[in-house]
Motif scaffolding. Sequence first.
Motif, PDB file in Angstrom:
ATOM      1  N   GLY A  14       0.825  -1.195   0.000  1.00  0.00           N
ATOM      2  CA  GLY A  14       0.000   0.000   0.000  1.00  0.00           C
ATOM      3  C   GLY A  14       0.862   1.248   0.000  1.00  0.00           C
ATOM      4  N   PRO A  15       0.263   2.424  -0.245  1.00  0.00           N
ATOM      5  CA  PRO A  15       1.047   3.673  -0.361  1.00  0.00           C
ATOM      6  C   PRO A  15       1.929   3.964   0.851  1.00  0.00           C
ATOM      7  N   LEU A  16       1.400   3.812   2.069  1.00  0.00           N
ATOM      8  CA  LEU A  16       2.198   4.105   3.249  1.00  0.00           C
ATOM      9  C   LEU A  16       3.281   3.059   3.462  1.00  0.00           C
ATOM     10  N   ALA A  17       2.948   1.804   3.215  1.00  0.00           N
ATOM     11  CA  ALA A  17       3.945   0.740   3.378  1.00  0.00           C
ATOM     12  C   ALA A  17       5.090   0.918   2.394  1.00  0.00           C
ATOM     13  N   GLN A  18       4.799   1.416   1.203  1.00  0.00           N
ATOM     14  CA  GLN A  18       5.856   1.672   0.219  1.00  0.00           C
ATOM     15  C   GLN A  18       6.864   2.682   0.758  1.00  0.00           C
ATOM     16  N   LEU A  19       6.368   3.705   1.436  1.00  0.00           N
ATOM     17  CA  LEU A  19       7.250   4.745   1.966  1.00  0.00           C
ATOM     18  C   LEU A  19       8.039   4.270   3.175  1.00  0.00           C
ATOM     19  N   ARG A  20       7.524   3.260   3.865  1.00  0.00           N
ATOM     20  CA  ARG A  20       8.168   2.773   5.085  1.00  0.00           C
ATOM     21  C   ARG A  20       9.061   1.568   4.837  1.00  0.00           C
ATOM     22  N   LEU A  24      14.517   4.774   1.287  1.00  0.00           N
ATOM     23  CA  LEU A  24      13.630   5.712   0.593  1.00  0.00           C
ATOM     24  C   LEU A  24      14.385   6.729  -0.259  1.00  0.00           C
ATOM     25  N   GLY A  93       0.794   4.216  -5.659  1.00  0.00           N
ATOM     26  CA  GLY A  93       1.702   4.820  -4.707  1.00  0.00           C
ATOM     27  C   GLY A  93       2.250   6.134  -5.226  1.00  0.00           C
ATOM     28  N   LEU A  94       3.309   6.604  -4.586  1.00  0.00           N
ATOM     29  CA  LEU A  94       3.923   7.860  -4.988  1.00  0.00           C
ATOM     30  C   LEU A  94       4.409   7.790  -6.425  1.00  0.00           C
TER      31      LEU A  94
END
Length: 223
Positions: A14-20, A24, A93-94
Amino acid sequence: MNLNTSPSALTNLGPLAQLRAGRLPERLLRLLVGLWLYGFSNALLMYSTLGGSPWVVFHEGAARHLPLSLGTIMVLVALVVLLLWIPLRQMPGLGTLANTLLLGPFTDLNLQLLAVPETLALRWVYLVGGVVVCAIATALYVGAQLGPGPRDGLMTGIARRAGGSIQRVRTCIELVVLALGIALGGVAGVGTVVFALGVGPITQFFMRYLVLRLDVAPAVRNT
């Protein structure tokens, strides 16, 4: 890190998991470089005048039947493709947002920076270079695992869910889109055929070296 060409090497977060998911700054750099190179590839292919990519042929064909600008049609097609992500459980995602917002400006800028080829031989250099650079760009920004663009997300989603290779899935998608574009009245050329048949295998090759493996706990993966 190097990895094999199995679609399972690409996580579906998911979008937040991608960033975490770690690393990065490196992943953001790969995303931006990949999108810049994709814009450079677009400019090379367009200036070769030997035939656009299958998606360009499709957009041009659709423009013959709709009272809309080519850019508007491209946006609408991207939205339709995103709807196809739903049954594939492909996560945006981003990178998905960046692809939507940056790819057009990067293409326009590269069109301004590149010189128009004056000879047939140089046009062929632009064509072959455009295909190779497109494959590298795709492997870079998809491999950053920040969410692929609409069309590449369709490719990776089908490959992961169906268990096929990136090479086979991308080639099949390009050929189907090309056939639809020609049926709608889009203009194809020898460059279109070269792109459709060549970009899949070359992307598959570079995915081995440019996809980053993420250390993600199984509980946060989306299946």
